[in-house]
Design a protein around this motif. Sequence first.
Motif, mmCIF file in Angstrom:
data_model
loop_
_atom_site.group_PDB
_atom_site.id
_atom_site.type_symbol
_atom_site.label_atom_id
_atom_site.label_comp_id
_atom_site.label_asym_id
_atom_site.label_seq_id
_atom_site.Cartn_x
_atom_site.Cartn_y
_atom_site.Cartn_z
ATOM 1 N N SER A 7 0.832 -1.195 0.000
ATOM 2 C CA SER A 7 0.000 0.000 0.000
ATOM 3 C C SER A 7 0.870 1.250 0.000
ATOM 4 C CB SER A 7 -0.921 0.011 1.225
ATOM 5 O OG SER A 7 -1.718 -1.158 1.271
ATOM 6 N N LEU A 8 0.319 2.354 -0.508
ATOM 7 C CA LEU A 8 1.049 3.618 -0.442
ATOM 8 C C LEU A 8 1.186 4.066 1.010
ATOM 9 C CD1 LEU A 8 2.345 5.916 -2.115
ATOM 10 C CD2 LEU A 8 0.171 7.109 -1.933
ATOM 11 N N VAL A 31 -4.016 2.784 2.678
ATOM 12 C CA VAL A 31 -4.505 3.538 1.523
ATOM 13 C C VAL A 31 -3.712 3.077 0.310
ATOM 14 C CG1 VAL A 31 -4.870 5.811 0.502
ATOM 15 C CG2 VAL A 31 -5.042 5.525 2.989
ATOM 16 N N GLU A 32 -4.433 2.696 -0.738
ATOM 17 C CA GLU A 32 -3.771 2.240 -1.950
ATOM 18 C C GLU A 32 -3.420 3.428 -2.837
ATOM 19 O OE1 GLU A 32 -3.024 -0.903 -1.932
ATOM 20 O OE2 GLU A 32 -4.198 -1.080 -0.074
ATOM 21 N N ARG A 33 -2.458 3.226 -3.704
ATOM 22 C CA ARG A 33 -2.059 4.277 -4.635
ATOM 23 C C ARG A 33 -3.244 4.660 -5.528
ATOM 24 N NH1 ARG A 33 2.943 5.994 -5.676
ATOM 25 N NH2 ARG A 33 3.809 4.158 -4.606
ATOM 26 N N GLY A 34 -3.514 5.964 -5.638
ATOM 27 C CA GLY A 34 -4.614 6.454 -6.455
ATOM 28 C C GLY A 34 -5.964 6.440 -5.764
ATOM 29 N N GLU A 35 -6.013 5.995 -4.505
ATOM 30 C CA GLU A 35 -7.273 5.901 -3.773
ATOM 31 C C GLU A 35 -7.587 7.222 -3.072
ATOM 32 O OE1 GLU A 35 -9.467 2.687 -0.803
ATOM 33 O OE2 GLU A 35 -7.306 2.997 -0.608
ATOM 34 N N VAL A 36 -8.869 7.557 -3.022
ATOM 35 C CA VAL A 36 -9.348 8.703 -2.245
ATOM 36 C C VAL A 36 -10.122 8.160 -1.051
ATOM 37 C CG1 VAL A 36 -10.766 10.785 -2.217
ATOM 38 C CG2 VAL A 36 -9.485 10.176 -4.287
ATOM 39 N N GLN A 68 4.988 4.858 1.211
ATOM 40 C CA GLN A 68 5.830 4.467 0.080
ATOM 41 C C GLN A 68 6.948 3.511 0.514
ATOM 42 O OE1 GLN A 68 5.780 7.437 -3.485
ATOM 43 N NE2 GLN A 68 6.815 8.467 -1.800
ATOM 44 N N LEU A 164 1.235 11.790 -2.094
ATOM 45 C CA LEU A 164 0.078 11.699 -1.205
ATOM 46 C C LEU A 164 -0.324 13.094 -0.771
ATOM 47 C CD1 LEU A 164 -1.824 10.096 0.795
ATOM 48 C CD2 LEU A 164 0.106 10.146 2.407
ATOM 49 N N THR A 195 -3.536 10.340 -4.875
ATOM 50 C CA THR A 195 -3.863 9.627 -3.648
ATOM 51 C C THR A 195 -4.159 10.652 -2.564
ATOM 52 O OG1 THR A 195 -2.305 7.898 -4.308
ATOM 53 C CG2 THR A 195 -3.110 7.848 -2.037
#
Length: 253
Positions: A7-8, A31-36, A68, A164, A195
């Motif tokens: 995960s990010l 929180v995953e990369r690109g997730e809001v 990261q 992020l 993200t």
Amino acid sequence: MSASSPSLVDIRGLNKSFGAHHVLHDIDFCVERGEVVCVIGPSGSGKSTLLRCVNLLERPQSGAVIVQGEDLTDPDCDIDAARRHIGMVFQQFNLFPHHSALANCMLALTTVAGYKRDAAERIARANLERVGLADKTDAYPARLSGGQQQRVAIARALSMDPALMLFDEPTSALDPELVGEVLAVMRGLADDGMTMIVVTHEIAFAREVADRVVFMDGGAVVEQGPPAQLLSEPREPRTRDFLQRVLTPARAR
């Protein structure tokens, strides 16, 4: 020191206290990369403290904050270097009043990231344009509306090219008529794949933009899920009670 995590953002067993007041209780949060992700809940539930622990503005008593792949809570972590990849927008705009909008956006680029002035100015101008303020580069904060100041603050954070973005109730200090212009910028960031972790009371925004909504109460994550599920059919009684309280006045109007 790096830590294995797909995960990010990966928060593991996070606990935070202020004196005898235990604010966060064993938080596990990814929180995953690109997730809001929108975090909602009553005042005092630990939402803002959680956000501030993500970039170690508050240092937890125990647990790990991995961004990261870097464990920010590791004593060997270069926290200043790690924070360069994390943008944060606060409730209050925190702009330097003696600097123009452009200078506010350039400052970290030249003093922290080491950019030459010409390169920093190009980046700052591009991000002010991105938030709809290309015509306000020379304006000082006192000459800008609250919504414009918050958009400058967003442009300033974006200028460091973060992986992020953290938003701590970014519309709470704004007059109601100015909220929409800030939320529109945030919608654009979400559409661009940024993200984002957003602590917010704007339930309609969370319903529209979030990939996932997290409900916190009493320093713990009570439940989380897609907005269509959590905001319409929450599983937990405490979540249902909170949403009923915050949504009923809106319906009444």
